[in-house]
Each structure stands twice: as structure tokens, then as C-alpha cells.
Design an enzyme around this catalytic site. Structure first.
Site, PDB file in Angstrom:
ATOM      1  N   GLY A 258      -5.737  -7.991 -29.590  1.00  0.00           N
ATOM      2  CA  GLY A 258      -5.277  -7.979 -28.200  1.00  0.00           C
ATOM      3  C   GLY A 258      -3.949  -8.676 -27.965  1.00  0.00           C
ATOM      4  O   GLY A 258      -3.671  -9.132 -26.855  1.00  0.00           O
TER       5      GLY A 258
ATOM      6  N   HIS B 116       1.303   3.335 -30.350  1.00  0.00           N
ATOM      7  CA  HIS B 116       0.899   3.674 -31.726  1.00  0.00           C
ATOM      8  C   HIS B 116       1.906   3.078 -32.703  1.00  0.00           C
ATOM      9  O   HIS B 116       3.119   3.176 -32.481  1.00  0.00           O
ATOM     10  CB  HIS B 116       0.828   5.197 -31.881  1.00  0.00           C
ATOM     11  CG  HIS B 116       0.360   5.612 -33.230  1.00  0.00           C
ATOM     12  ND1 HIS B 116      -0.969   5.584 -33.599  1.00  0.00           N
ATOM     13  CD2 HIS B 116       1.047   6.009 -34.330  1.00  0.00           C
ATOM     14  CE1 HIS B 116      -1.086   5.965 -34.866  1.00  0.00           C
ATOM     15  NE2 HIS B 116       0.126   6.229 -35.322  1.00  0.00           N
TER      16      HIS B 116
ATOM     17  N   ASN C  71      -1.037  -7.230 -27.826  1.00  0.00           N
ATOM     18  CA  ASN C  71      -0.284  -6.426 -26.852  1.00  0.00           C
ATOM     19  C   ASN C  71      -0.787  -6.688 -25.434  1.00  0.00           C
ATOM     20  O   ASN C  71       0.004  -6.789 -24.493  1.00  0.00           O
ATOM     21  CB  ASN C  71      -0.383  -4.938 -27.179  1.00  0.00           C
ATOM     22  CG  ASN C  71       0.654  -4.498 -28.182  1.00  0.00           C
ATOM     23  OD1 ASN C  71       1.819  -4.308 -27.847  1.00  0.00           O
ATOM     24  ND2 ASN C  71       0.240  -4.370 -29.438  1.00  0.00           N
TER      25      ASN C  71
HETATM   26  C1  GRF Z   1      -0.959  -2.219 -32.422  1.00  0.00           C
HETATM   27  O1  GRF Z   1      -0.187  -2.146 -33.582  1.00  0.00           O
HETATM   28  C2  GRF Z   1      -0.978  -0.893 -31.711  1.00  0.00           C
HETATM   29  O2  GRF Z   1       0.150  -0.107 -31.959  1.00  0.00           O
HETATM   30  C3  GRF Z   1      -2.174  -0.198 -32.314  1.00  0.00           C
HETATM   31  O3  GRF Z   1      -3.101  -1.226 -32.540  1.00  0.00           O
HETATM   32  C4  GRF Z   1      -2.423  -2.464 -32.717  1.00  0.00           C
HETATM   33  C5  GRF Z   1      -3.046  -3.431 -31.764  1.00  0.00           C
HETATM   34  O4  GRF Z   1      -2.597  -4.739 -31.981  1.00  0.00           O
HETATM   35  N1  GRF Z   1      -2.644   0.860 -31.457  1.00  0.00           N
HETATM   36  P1  GRF Z   1      -3.031  -5.902 -30.988  1.00  0.00           P
HETATM   37  O5  GRF Z   1      -4.548  -5.887 -30.928  1.00  0.00           O
HETATM   38  O6  GRF Z   1      -2.417  -5.635 -29.668  1.00  0.00           O
HETATM   39  O7  GRF Z   1      -2.515  -7.147 -31.633  1.00  0.00           O
END
Ligand code: GRF
Length: 210
Positions: A14, A104, A16
Site C-alpha cells: 500500500g 501497472h 501507492n
Molecule cells: C505497484 O508497483 C503497482 O504498479 C502494482 O502493484 C504495486 C503496488 O505497490 N499494481 P504498493 O502496494 O503500492 O507498494
């Protein structure tokens, strides 16, 4: 207009989600995250949400039914997929058409699916990156909105690429969400409209965009 309401779907760390939350807090994104939903009750992203007093919801056995029912209760403007590892079922994609964004870890349409960093290393690519796109019923195949490229060095490993790609993600995901909040972005079947203009391929250079 009141603040937009979004939910975040995630399966893991999480980071992001955390980055988006930070951009809400610093005033860049005028939006409210009303819930964080996960198919994995152990996802650290759920803990991050709890720490911020954001409602969390774990999907159990009938995950798509549970998800549908939960989403139905909220007057939603946006669904943000941030590392959600399940495929959304067609009825949800249909119902929220044009309101679902995903990030992605590759320069789509290259490297759809999993293990993108490792595959990029194995293929000796010179470039890699991240893509924000609208979600349709095609896996990692909805209209591509914005990409950020990174270069792959000889010393890079899947792990170092993951870090570099995450950095790129932290800049492009909030920007696309801001465009969406500001009404600049609209899904139009297999393309998208930016300020009303049809865009056929992902934006890669934001230097001319204010
Ligand atoms: C990210 O690299 C995103 O592109 C992919 O999953 C990963 C999630 O990372 N869909 P985080 O959980 O936000 O650290």
C-alpha cells in the site's frame, strides 16, 4: 461541488495508497478516501488505513459479491486500484465504467501481468516504467493514460527496478488522479479524452501540460 469520494483497493504494502493519502493531506488532491478494501486481510495497506482512521473492509470468500455490495452502499466517484492483485469482475467494471484507475509496473502494452521487473531484466530491456490506465474488461488493457519511463542499467536487479518504478508511480498516479478530479480526463471506449480531446496513445511527456 463537494469533494470526490474514492475507494482504494489493494492487496499488499500500500505504498501507492500512502503516497496518494499524503497528496490529499498536502492539499494537492481534493478528494476523500472513504474506504480501503482488500482481498488480503494481512495486507499492510489495511494497517496504514487503520492508522489514519480510514474505514477498511476485507473481502472474504465471495470476494466479488462482497465487493459489489460494499461499493453499492457508497456514492462513489472513483475506484483506485493500487496493487490489487485480483481481476475485477465484468459487472463491476461495467457499473463503474470510466471511474476505475489502475497503476501497472511496466510500459504497457509491454509486460502485462505479473513479475514485470524480473521479465524486463531477463529480456535485457533498456527501458522500463509505470503506466496509469483506465480499467476495462481486458487485463491491463484499458486506455493507457500516462507513463513514466525509467532506464535500466546493467547493475539493476528486479529489486532495484521495483524501487525505481515505485518512485515513478508516486509522481504519475497522483497527477492522473488530479486530472480526473479536475474533470480533465474522461474514458471514451478504448481511448480517453484529455481536456475534451481524444488521445490515442499514452501521454509520456508532461512538460507541455499544465
Ligand atoms: C505497484 O508497483 C503497482 O504498479 C502494482 O502493484 C504495486 C503496488 O505497490 N499494481 P504498493 O502496494 O503500492 O507498494
Amino acid at each position: 461541488m463537494g469533494k470526490m469520494k474514492a475507494v482504494v483497493l489493494l492487496s499488499g504494502n500500500g505504498s501507492n495508497f500512502k503516497n496518494i493519502l499524503d497528496r490529499i493531506k498536502d492539499g494537492y488532491l481534493n478528494m476523500e478516501i472513504c474506504a480501503v478494501i482488500s482481498d488480503n486481510e494481512k495486507a499492510y495497506g489495511l494497517q496504514r488505513a487503520k492508522d489514519e482512521n480510514i474505514k477498511t473492509f476485507s473481502l472474504k470468500d465471495n470476494i466479488n459479491d462482497d465487493l459489489n455490495k460494499f461499493l453499492d452502499k457508497i456514492d462513489l466517484d472513483l475506484i483506485i486500484l493500487a496493487g490489487y492483485m485480483k481481476i475485477l469482475p465484468p459487472d463491476i467494471v461495467d457499473k463503474y465504467n470510466g471511474k476505475i484507475l489502475n497503476i501497472h509496473p511496466s510500459l504497457l502494452p509491454k509486460y502485462k501481468g505479473m513479475n514485470t521487473h524480473q521479465r524486463v531484466i531477463e529480456d535485457k530491456e533498456s527501458f522500463h516504467g509505470a503506466t496509469v490506465h483506465f480499467v476495462t474488461d481486458k487485463l491491463d488493457g484499458g486506455p493507457l493514460i500516462l507513463q513514466q519511463k525509467i532506464s535500466v542499467d546493467a547493475k539493476d536487479t528486479a529489486e532495484t527496478l521495483k524501487e525505481k518504478v515505485h518512485c515513478a508511480e508516486y509522481s504519475i498516479y497522483p497527477l492522473v488522479i488530479k486530472w480526473y478530479i479536475d474533470g480533465l480526463l474522461e474514458q471514451s471506449e478504448n481511448n480517453f479524452l484529455f481536456k475534451g480531446e481524444k488521445i490515442e496513445s499514452p501521454i509520456q511527456d508532461i512538460s507541455n501540460i499544465k
